[in-house]
Design an enzyme around this catalytic site. Structure first.
Site, PDB file in Angstrom:
ATOM      1  N   LYS A 290       0.864  -1.181   0.000  1.00 40.93           N
ATOM      2  CA  LYS A 290       0.000   0.000   0.000  1.00 40.93           C
ATOM      3  C   LYS A 290       0.899   1.228   0.000  1.00 40.93           C
ATOM      4  O   LYS A 290       1.670   1.449   0.926  1.00 40.93           O
ATOM      5  CB  LYS A 290      -0.902   0.023   1.229  1.00 40.93           C
ATOM      6  CG  LYS A 290      -1.847   1.202   1.219  1.00 40.93           C
ATOM      7  CD  LYS A 290      -2.923   1.075   2.270  1.00 40.93           C
ATOM      8  CE  LYS A 290      -4.053   2.066   2.035  1.00 40.93           C
ATOM      9  NZ  LYS A 290      -3.640   3.459   2.016  1.00 40.93           N
TER      10      LYS A 290
ATOM     11  N   LYS B 124      -3.151  -2.917   7.419  1.00 38.87           N
ATOM     12  CA  LYS B 124      -2.157  -1.901   7.781  1.00 38.87           C
ATOM     13  C   LYS B 124      -1.092  -2.467   8.720  1.00 38.87           C
ATOM     14  O   LYS B 124      -1.390  -3.307   9.569  1.00 38.87           O
ATOM     15  CB  LYS B 124      -2.845  -0.707   8.481  1.00 38.87           C
ATOM     16  CG  LYS B 124      -3.913  -0.022   7.646  1.00 38.87           C
ATOM     17  CD  LYS B 124      -3.339   0.662   6.439  1.00 38.87           C
ATOM     18  CE  LYS B 124      -3.175   2.144   6.536  1.00 38.87           C
ATOM     19  NZ  LYS B 124      -4.169   2.973   7.107  1.00 38.87           N
TER      20      LYS B 124
ATOM     21  N   CYS C 296      18.721  32.868  28.627  1.00 38.05           N
ATOM     22  CA  CYS C 296      19.623  33.906  29.136  1.00 38.05           C
ATOM     23  C   CYS C 296      18.902  35.211  29.485  1.00 38.05           C
ATOM     24  O   CYS C 296      19.517  36.136  30.009  1.00 38.05           O
ATOM     25  CB  CYS C 296      20.732  34.180  28.127  1.00 38.05           C
ATOM     26  SG  CYS C 296      20.146  35.053  26.661  1.00 38.05           S
TER      27      CYS C 296
ATOM     28  N   CYS D 271      16.724  35.082  19.827  1.00 37.42           N
ATOM     29  CA  CYS D 271      17.409  35.644  20.994  1.00 37.42           C
ATOM     30  C   CYS D 271      18.616  36.412  20.474  1.00 37.42           C
ATOM     31  O   CYS D 271      19.434  35.875  19.743  1.00 37.42           O
ATOM     32  CB  CYS D 271      17.852  34.504  21.916  1.00 37.42           C
ATOM     33  SG  CYS D 271      19.150  35.000  23.063  1.00 37.42           S
TER      34      CYS D 271
HETATM   35  S1  IVH Z   1      -6.619   0.159  -4.980  1.00 44.08           S
HETATM   36  C1  IVH Z   1     -10.966   0.087  -5.069  1.00 44.08           C
HETATM   37  N1  IVH Z   1      -4.095  -0.335  -4.487  1.00 44.08           N
HETATM   38  O1  IVH Z   1      -5.093   3.823  -0.833  1.00 44.08           O
HETATM   39  C2  IVH Z   1      -9.573   0.149  -4.646  1.00 44.08           C
HETATM   40  N2  IVH Z   1      -5.050   1.647  -3.595  1.00 44.08           N
HETATM   41  O2  IVH Z   1      -7.545   3.934   1.002  1.00 44.08           O
HETATM   42  C3  IVH Z   1      -8.973   1.389  -5.007  1.00 44.08           C
HETATM   43  N3  IVH Z   1      -3.477   3.027  -2.345  1.00 44.08           N
HETATM   44  O3  IVH Z   1      -7.271   5.902  -2.574  1.00 44.08           O
HETATM   45  C4  IVH Z   1      -7.590   1.568  -4.592  1.00 44.08           C
HETATM   46  N4  IVH Z   1      -1.731   1.727  -2.613  1.00 44.08           N
HETATM   47  O4  IVH Z   1      -4.792   6.131  -3.130  1.00 44.08           O
HETATM   48  C5  IVH Z   1      -5.129   0.512  -4.291  1.00 44.08           C
HETATM   49  N5  IVH Z   1      -1.870  -0.887  -4.159  1.00 44.08           N
HETATM   50  C6  IVH Z   1      -2.889  -0.048  -3.970  1.00 44.08           C
HETATM   51  C7  IVH Z   1      -2.766   1.133  -3.232  1.00 44.08           C
HETATM   52  C8  IVH Z   1      -3.876   1.966  -3.066  1.00 44.08           C
HETATM   53  C9  IVH Z   1      -2.185   2.849  -2.095  1.00 44.08           C
HETATM   54  C10 IVH Z   1      -4.264   4.202  -1.883  1.00 44.08           C
HETATM   55  C11 IVH Z   1      -5.161   4.795  -2.932  1.00 44.08           C
HETATM   56  C12 IVH Z   1      -6.549   4.747  -2.363  1.00 44.08           C
HETATM   57  C13 IVH Z   1      -6.290   4.560  -0.919  1.00 44.08           C
HETATM   58  C14 IVH Z   1      -7.442   3.787  -0.343  1.00 44.08           C
END
Ligand code: IVH
Length: 671
Positions: free
Chosen positions: A117, A317, A414, A429
């Site tokens: 992600k 996450k 100071c 200062c």
């Molecule tokens: S897919 C329907 N793939 O995360 C799914 N999103 O919270 C659409 N993001 O707005 C997103 N890496 O900007 C997808 N490998 C990834 C991602 C990703 C980051 C971001 C993206 C999205 C947000 C979602």
């Protein structure tokens, strides 16, 4: 060449260059040398210049940035850009699969694709018949901003889809993330700090700030990257699976993440998650989790979405590197230049294994923007290589009893007067002997990239000042072992080590010494630039503001700061003392007799491998000089990307013209 032949060649060259961009940026395996690429690029540029009516905003020559916009126009997404539901444990991931099963009315497990992600900015690129038409930000998911011009400056965004393996569709909306790699983020912030500009708090903000620039030339300089991972609507192609779609993307020349993996069991999923989390800090970009997407598109369709999240994908996450905590106090901290930085003292929290109890709030203006008050509950974030940062106030927790911070009018250390600088953003200062400043100056002076006095960090610098043993950086050199042995917890061995380290630092390089002096706005980079220009420190001392401003990379503010430094009585006295101890050599001085001795260079157009400043430094290090005005006296004209009228003039004067690569060879070839 007749018009027809020129048009044909232009199209051919655009295709060839696009292919090499693809090999370089998407496949990471270039087939031709940079020189050959430059030659083709130049040929295309020349032809386009001769036939302006054949110009095309999608040409590889047009990536350096078009004219600034007044404002962005809005773009409505045909298919909303959804966000993702989160999972924080294996159990929650299991619940996500259970929900899919419930919804589909069956039992089992499915193929998923795991993807890092990315922590950047969601965007959509529209390609019609393989040609890049429009690009927009995700915005609120329904409407975004038209950032087409800025996306064109990102080299990994293809202007044409490639057709080698699959035909290009009639239309496709490709989605992905614009990111700033960590190394570019750190470089950008270092430069901004040197210039006294506000810092970006993380790579995501830096990417967003860079993409949402009205002037695409600024975006072009920021070195953004993109990775594509989804599609909006499309016409003229069908995908059965997500992997198949990613495969098409890659073949079309759209950069996908090499870590994307097809996973068939829950064990695979958890193992993949652990693998990516382990490599998290080694990835070139910020990554805050893994996205798991159901591979079969038919199943994705049946599942649909609920409250703006698809039911078929989830963001699992990593353990948070943010935490909520309380601001116990906000205190002004006096830095080496006397600037007061508000620092939040926090109720200690553990974030990703580190105990966080303080965080800089940078300056009054940043503080006002976030409206952080004493007593507030705040979200603190610790990104990979980045120092902890208060991200925002948790407004719901406000009781009304929080106290806004105000800068004191007397120095907390100071007691001297505090003066306001620059629209009330900075406070300083005025007492340069303020112990807080002295401590910081010593620490700065001793750090590795300055005088490199091993062992003399914050702790001992503080003690030496508090005990009245050291009053300024010069007095370090007069220290004897006996002087410091009386300090608590300072043994014989440690004392000797420290003295030895101080003595070793007496042989110093001019650039490091200039940096060590701690002149406001003079970071390592500017210090080097100065060492190139001035053979010895006396020359720098004598320089006027005008002399200084002549140097590339030094604007009025930096020039004034340097000039003021050397025209302050206390600093002159200090320098005199220091010079009696130090033996300073200038590694750049030999440059004056380098192999480019006496040669004059002129640069036009943008360079790719290095900045103008760096190129200039290279020339000067080797004894040459760089000028701005073109004349017969110029020996070499270095033509970068989009050269200006200087190139035409150079041609008419019959001067020698070099490409960036030829220039690099010339500089490096010392024989
Ligand atoms: S897919 C329907 N793939 O995360 C799914 N999103 O919270 C659409 N993001 O707005 C997103 N890496 O900007 C997808 N490998 C990834 C991602 C990703 C980051 C971001 C993206 C999205 C947000 C979602």
């Amino acid at each position: 060449m007749n018009l027809h032949a020129a048009e044909k060649r232009i199209n051919e060259l655009r295709k060839i260059l696009d292919r090499h961009n693809y090999l370089y940026y998407v496949l990471d395996s270039p087939e031709i040398s940079d020189d050959e690429y430059d030659r083709l690029f130049r040929e295309l540029k020349d032809l386009e210049a001769q036939h302006p009516h054949l110009s095309d905003p999608n040409s590889p020559t047009q990536r350096v940035g078009a004219k600034p916009l007044e404002k962005f126009s809005q773009i409505k997404h045909t298919v909303p850009m959804l966000s993702l539901d989160n999972a924080f444990s294996n159990e929650e991931f299991g619940q996500f699969v259970d929900r899919i099963n419930r919804f589909l009315g069956r039992e089992g497990f499915y193929d998923f694709v795991g993807e890092p992600k990315l922590d950047g900015l969601g965007v959509e690129l529209v390609y019609e018949n393989g040609v890049f038409k429009v690009g927009s930000t995700r915005g609120d998911g329904y409407t975004g901003e038209d950032v087409t011009q800025n996306l064109r400056t990102i080299k990994a965004v293809p202007m044409y889809l490639r057709e080698a393996q699959y035909p290009v569709p009639k239309m496709i909306e490709v989605r992905g993330e614009v990111i700033m790699n960590k190394k570019d983020f750190l470089g950008l912030n270092t430069r901004r700090e040197e210039q006294g500009e506000p810092l970006f708090s993380n790579p995501r903000n830096a990417a967003a700030g860079s993409l949402r620039q009205l002037d695409p030339k600024i975006t072009a300089r920021r070195n953004l990257d993109i990775i594509l991972y989804a599609a909006g609507s499309y016409d003229g192609v069908e995908f059965k699976t997500h992997t198949q779609m990613l495969e098409h993307f890659k073949a079309w020349g759209l950069r996908t993440n090499p870590h994307n993996t097809l996973l068939k069991t829950k064990e695979d999923i958890f193992e993949y998650f652990a693998d990516i989390e382990r490599m998290r800090d080694k990835l070139p970009y910020e990554c805050d989790g893994v996205v798991f997407k159901l591979n079969a598109i038919s199943l994705q369709r049946s599942l649909g979405e609920v409250s703006r999240n698809p039911r078929w994908a989830i963001a699992y996450k990593f353990k948070p590197r943010t935490a909520m905590t309380k601001v116990l106090d906000i205190v002004p901290q006096v830095g080496r230049t006397g600037i007061l930085t508000p620092v939040a003292l926090l109720e200690p929290v553990n974030i990703g294994g580190a105990r966080i109890q303080r965080s800089t709030l940078h300056n009054q203006s940043e503080l006002n923007k976030k409206d952080i008050r004493i007593g507030d509950t705040v979200v603190v974030e610790r990104a990979g290589d980045v120092i902890p940062e208060v991200v925002r106030v948790v407004q719901e927790k406000r009781t009304g009893r929080e106290i806004p911070f105000t800068m004191p009018d007397k120095c907390p250390v100071c007691g001297s007067r505090i003066e306001k600088l620059e629209d009330d953003i900075f406070y300083r200062c005025i007492n340069i002997s303020c112990p807080a400043q002295v401590k910081e100056r010593i620490r700065h002076f001793a750090q590795r990239s300055a005088m490199d006095i091993e062992g003399l960090g914050e702790k001992w610098a503080g003690t030496l000042v508090d005990e009245g043993i050291v009053q300024d950086v010069a007095s370090l050199y007069a220290l004897k072992k006996e002087d410091i042995l009386s300090i608590e917890r300072m043994g014989e061995v440690l004392a000797q080590k420290l003295i030895d380290a101080i003595q070793r630092s007496r042989d110093a390089q001019l650039d490091r010494f200039i940096f060590a002096l701690g002149i406001l706005h003079v970071g390592e980079h500017i210090a080097k630039t100065l060492a190139l220009k001035f053979k010895i420190i006396d020359d720098l001392e004598k320089a006027t503001k005008e002399d200084l401003q002549q140097i590339e990379g030094i604007g009025p503010e930096i020039a004034e700061s340097i000039h003021d430094f050397f025209h302050t009585k206390e600093n002159r006295i200090l320098l005199g003392k220091l010079m009696s101890f130090l033996n300073i050599t200038n590694p750049y001085e030999g440059a004056v007799a380098g192999h480019l001795k006496g040669m004059r260079f002129i640069f036009t157009g943008g360079l790719t491998a290095l900045s103008r400043d760096q190129a200039k430094q290279l020339v000067e290090q080797n004894g040459g000089s760089v000028t701005e005005s073109i004349s017969k006296k110029v020996d070499y004209v270095v033509a970068g990307d989009q050269p200006g009228s200087k190139l035409d003039k150079a041609r008419s004067l019959g001067l020698k013209i070099l490409s960036e690569n030829e220039f690099m060879k010339l500089v490096q070839d010392k024989e």
